[in-house]
Each structure stands twice: as structure tokens, then as C-alpha cells.
Design an enzyme around this catalytic site. Structure first.
Site, short mmCIF file in Angstrom:
data_model
loop_
_atom_site.label_atom_id
_atom_site.label_comp_id
_atom_site.label_asym_id
_atom_site.label_seq_id
_atom_site.Cartn_x
_atom_site.Cartn_y
_atom_site.Cartn_z
N SER A 1 0.83 -1.21 0.00
CA SER A 1 0.00 0.00 0.00
C SER A 1 0.86 1.26 0.00
O SER A 1 1.93 1.30 0.61
CB SER A 1 -0.92 0.02 1.22
OG SER A 1 -1.69 1.21 1.23
N LYS B 22 -4.45 -6.52 4.14
CA LYS B 22 -4.50 -5.46 3.12
C LYS B 22 -5.95 -5.18 2.72
O LYS B 22 -6.33 -4.02 2.48
CB LYS B 22 -3.69 -5.89 1.89
CG LYS B 22 -3.75 -4.91 0.70
CD LYS B 22 -3.27 -3.52 1.07
CE LYS B 22 -2.91 -2.64 -0.12
NZ LYS B 22 -3.90 -2.50 -1.16
N HIS C 244 -7.38 -3.09 5.40
CA HIS C 244 -6.79 -1.76 5.21
C HIS C 244 -7.59 -0.98 4.17
O HIS C 244 -7.94 0.18 4.38
CB HIS C 244 -5.33 -1.91 4.76
CG HIS C 244 -4.73 -0.67 4.14
ND1 HIS C 244 -5.02 -0.26 2.86
CD2 HIS C 244 -3.87 0.24 4.63
CE1 HIS C 244 -4.36 0.85 2.58
NE2 HIS C 244 -3.66 1.17 3.64
N ASN C 245 -7.89 -1.63 3.05
CA ASN C 245 -8.62 -0.94 1.99
C ASN C 245 -10.05 -0.61 2.40
O ASN C 245 -10.59 0.43 2.02
CB ASN C 245 -8.61 -1.78 0.71
CG ASN C 245 -7.28 -1.72 -0.01
OD1 ASN C 245 -6.24 -1.47 0.61
ND2 ASN C 245 -7.28 -1.96 -1.30
N GLU D 250 -9.78 2.34 4.46
CA GLU D 250 -9.49 3.46 3.54
C GLU D 250 -10.79 4.00 2.93
O GLU D 250 -10.99 5.22 2.86
CB GLU D 250 -8.55 2.95 2.44
CG GLU D 250 -8.17 3.96 1.38
CD GLU D 250 -7.37 3.30 0.26
OE1 GLU D 250 -7.75 3.47 -0.92
OE2 GLU D 250 -6.38 2.60 0.57
#
Length: 495
Positions: A130, A190, A193-194, A197
Site C-alpha cells: 500500500s 490489506k 486496510h482498503n 481506507e
């Protein structure tokens, strides 16, 4: 000639090129390959000119230029292209060689691929990367998982090129990269995380929307607000770029942001997070609203027609906007709503990771994940340092909301948060993420919810049974509500 390459990288789009240059800067010899081999020659003649980077025009040539164990990293589009490259690579590799997928793959695909690659005697890593193109070039956040035996062979490379943040022993800088866990754990983290986000971006947009359409603020005024917010507890990459976006002018001197069409796209990782949360029964309500808000934004033509026919209150907060003191106070309330909602989003994200660790039998280091996200990635912020502190203090922390710092922060923000949500509702300004974050907070702090009535309804129409407050948990009961039903009940099930 003896092989020179420390690692190969397949995929010369922006992320791939920048990560190769980053590896080169740190003293590693990289073999570059792309399906369209003309890109290799162009890269070597331009961006990679004067470096130690080696080009290859075939898979066979690429593998031949690598030291053992061979490390081959793919930065290609998720899905079928990853499987195709794995099939092309396997015949040229030997037991102990390592295939690395650095794209945004679904963690379940990584689970499947690891088992398949290991069945061929090879090792496999699925890693989240990222930070966008700038992060890839200067230092991304890297989240590797997969075959544990592969980690020692890539650790030096990954940690050297990753972003660095303070927080190590003796004040040493630490890399925003560490081993996450087996199978698809790296890609799972991940994915979360997205999802976070998506949530961060949505709540920032809601703050912007209230200031723009409620208070009638100009892009320059909002630029100043975000610039101030970026110096405190909201200091983060996304607040920083929002500040810069609001200051950017088009060729005619007008704010460029005002000329951008209000329809948002998505690559799918946010959707994956929401789908997985439903599988695990974890309410990541803010991320879900962020995904659905993008879906609503895509209905542009419908919204334009609906705006002409569907009536509601005017969004202008005229009395607040006209009074400098009231305006200043309301902007402070918007900041509180943004900060409190951000806490809820991360609390929900960590709830999801805890559930995943239990379901998939992973051992996740929650403080370490916060550290990996502290620098390099899109959601990097000072806020993540507080999450690391919370889990360092209590590795078994059930929920971030129960940590002393976050509990106090919510308490401090709550009055302004509620005022913003209530005001927005009265004036018809959509704040789906602010609203759902507050609703979740109120649900989570409620010892009693109306699900008792819901369970009675389910038992009434489907004989699904219920538990009683005056009996031990785990005992299930069924009532013949109409007098016409029987004593037979359906099987019990939960979310």
C-alpha cells in the site's frame, strides 16, 4: 555467467516500475520483466537508465538471471493474470524457489494458490503493498503472508524498501513491514486496510459536504480548515491530500475539485471486506456505508432526475454560517464527528480481524499491524500510533472502544458528533457514515437491544426458538404463539 539478480519483478505498470527503482536504491539487483516485452526495453532506456536493473525478455531468461532461492514477485492485475503467470513460472523453478503476489488479490485466492504452489515443491507469498506510486517509490507499507519458510528469504528486501517510522526499541526507526501470518493473512490485512481506507475517505467527504453545502464555504476556506486539522489528532495522509486538493486551481483559476464529476469508482477490495464481514457476522457498518455511498454516487443520472421531484429541506445552515462564533463552533463539531467516526471505523476493522484470526486460525499481531499502517500506506496517520499503544498495553484488548485513550476521545467528541448528525438530518444533508458510526456506538454501549422482539417474531413465523433471560444461555425455547402450531421447532442458527 553467474546469476546476478536478487529478485525478479513481473509487471511494469507504475507500481511495478517504482518498486523496482526503490529496490535498486537499496542495493538489490532486480530483474525486470513484462508480458509486453517492449516495455522492458523502454524502462531500461528511460526510468532505469544508469541503474543495476537487469531486463529479461522471457520467463526462462528472467529465472536464469536469478540467484537461488529464486524470488519472483508479480505486480499484475488480480484474478486470472496471477494464475496464468504462476502456471508459466512453475516449469522453470526448483523446490524452495518463491513466488510472490504483490497485487490486490482476494485472500481466498491466495489460500488456494499457496496450497497449489506448495504442492509443486515451491514457496508462496501473498503480500499487500500500500502507498500508491509514491509509496512504491519512496517506501510502501508491505503486509506479507503465506509460506512461513519463505519469509527469511524476502525479509531483508521487503523491510529495506518499506516505509520507516519511529517506535522501535531505543527510539529506532522500524520498517512498516513484518510477517502477518500463514496462507492469505497478508492479503486479508490489506483487504481490511482498503475497507478502512474507504471509510476514511467517506467521512472526510461528508465533512467537506457539510462545510460546502451547509455552511457555504469556499474551497479556499475549507483548505484552511483541513490544513489546521492536519496539525492535530487528525494528522494523516488523506487529510493532507484533501488539504492540497482543495487548494488546487484549474487553468481558469477556479477550484479544480468543483469541476470533477461526483461519481466514484471502486476496485472491489472494499466490497470484499463487507462480504467477508457478513460471512463472519461482524458489523463493519461504516465501511459498508462507504461502499454503498460509492454505489449511490454512480447513480448520477437517476439522482439528477430525483433531485427535481423529491422534496426535502434546504441544506443551507444560514444562521450558523452568518455568525462567526457559531460557525467556528460548528466546524469544531464537524471535526469531532470526523474523529469519532474514524475511531468507530478502526474499531470495526479490528473487530473483523479478530474474528478472522479465530475463524482462519491465524495469529495476528494487532499492534504490529497498526505499526505497518503507520507509514507508507494510504491510511497512514498519527492516530495509528495510539492503536499500537493500546495493543502494546493490552494485546488481548476486546475492542478499541474500551481502551482508555479511545474511550476518552469518544467522550470528548460525542456532543459535537451528535450535533452534526442531528443538524444534518434536519437539513437533509446526507451523512451516512457519520450516522451509522453513531448508531453503532449507541448499539454497542446498550446492554439491552430490541432483538428480544425480533427473536419472538422469528419464533412466531418460523419456530426458530429463543433463549430466556431467566434461564442459562444455551437453552432454547419455542412457544405455540397462535394455539394452532405444534411443539416442533426449527433448528437454531445465528449470524
Amino acid at each position: 555467467m553467474e546469476p546476478q539478480g536478487d529478485i525478479a519483478l513481473i509487471g511494469l505498470a507504475v507500481m511495478g516500475q517504482n518498486l523496482i527503482l526503490n529496490m535498486n536504491d537499496h542495493g538489490f539487483t532486480v530483474v525486470a520483466y513484462n508480458r509486453t516485452v517492449e516495455k522492458v526495453d523502454h524502462f531500461l532506456a528511460n526510468e532505469a537508465k544508469g541503474t543495476k536493473i537487469i531486463g529479461a525478455h522471457s520467463i526462462e531468461e528472467m529465472v536464469a538471471k536469478l540467484k537461488r532461492p529464486r524470488r519472483v514477485m508479480m505486480l499484475v492485475k488480480a484474478g486470472k493474470p496471477v494464475d496464468e503467470f504462476i502456471e508459466q513460472l512453475i516449469p522453470h523453478l526448483e523446490p524452495g524457489d518463491i513466488i510472490i503476489d504483490g497485487g490486490n488479490s482476494l485472500f481466498e485466492d491466495t489460500n488456494r494458490r499457496q496450497k497449489y504452489v506448495e504442492s509443486k515443491g515451491l514457496l508462496y507469498i501473498g503480500t499487500g503493498v500500500s502507498g500508491g506510486e509514491e509509496g512504491a517509490r519512496r517506501g510502501p507499507s508491505i503486509m506479507p503472508g503465506g509460506s512461513p519458510a519463505a519469509w527469511p528469504h524476502v525479509k531483508d528486501i521487503f523491510q529495506a524498501v518499506s516505509a520507516k517510522v519511529e517506535g522501535g526499541a531505543g527510539g529506532q526507526a522500524q520498517p512498516c513491514c513484518d510477517w502477518v501470518g500463514e496462507m492469505g493473512a497478508g492479503h486479508y490485512v490489506k483487504m481490511v486496510h482498503n475497507g478502512i481506507e474507504y471509510g476514511d475517505m467517506q467521512i472526510i467527504c461528508e465533512a467537506y459536504n457539510i462545510m460546502k453545502h451547509g455552511l457555504g464555504m469556499s474551497a479556499d476556506e475549507m483548505h484552511q480548515v483541513f490544513a489546521e486539522w492536519n496539525t492535530g489528532e487528525l494528522d494523516s495522509y488523506l487529510i493532507e491530500i484533501t488539504r492540497d486538493i482543495l487548494a488546487h486551481k484549474d487553468e481558469d483559476g477556479a477550484p479544480l475539485v468543483d469541476k470533477i464529476l461526483d461519481t466514484a469508482g471502486q476496485k472491489g477490495t472494499g466490497k470484499w471486506t463487507v462480504i467477508n464481514s457478513q460471512d463472519l457476522g461482524i458489523p463493519i457498518t461504516l465501511m459498508a456505508e462507504a461502499v454503498y455511498s460509492r454505489c449511490v454516487s454512480a447513480l448520477k443520472d437517476e439522482r439528477v432526475k430525483a433531485a427535481r421531484k423529491l422534496k426535502g429541506p434546504r441544506p443551507a445552515l444560514s444562521s450558523i454560517a452568518a455568525n462567526p462564533e457559531k460557525k467556528k463552533a460548528f466546524i469544531a463539531d464537524i471535526k469531532s464527528a470526523l474523529f469519532a467516526s474514524k475511531i468507530i471505523s478502526y474499531a470495526q476493522g479490528y473487530m473483523l480481524m479478530r474474528a478472522a484470526a479465530k475463524e482462519y486460525k491465524w495469529t495476528l499481531n494487532y499492534g504490529g499491524i497498526a505499526l505497518m499502517w503507520r507509514g507508507g500506506c494510504i491510511i497512514r496517520s498519527v492516530f495509528l500510533g495510539k492503536i499500537k499503544e493500546a495493543y502494546d498495553k493490552n494485546p488481548k484488548l476486546m475492542n478499541l472502544l474500551l481502551d482508555d485513550y479511545f474511550r476518552a476521545a469518544i467522550k470528548e467528541s460525542q456532543k459535537g458528533w451528535r450535533n452534526v448528525v442531528a443538524t444534518a438530518a434536519k437539513k437533509g444533508i446526507p451523512v451516512p457514515a457519520f450516522s451509522t458510526a453513531l448508531a453503532f456506538y449507541d448499539q454497542y454501549r446498550s446492554a439491552v437491544l430490541p432483538a428480544n422482539l425480533l427473536q419472538a417474531q422469528r419464533d412466531y413465523f418460523g419456530a426458530h426458538t429463543y433463549e430466556r433471560v431467566d434461564k442459562p444461555r444455551g437453552e432454547f425455547f419455542h412457544t405455540n404463539w397462535t394455539g394452532r402450531g405444534g411443539a416442533t421447532s426449527s433448528s437454531t442458527y445465528n449470524v
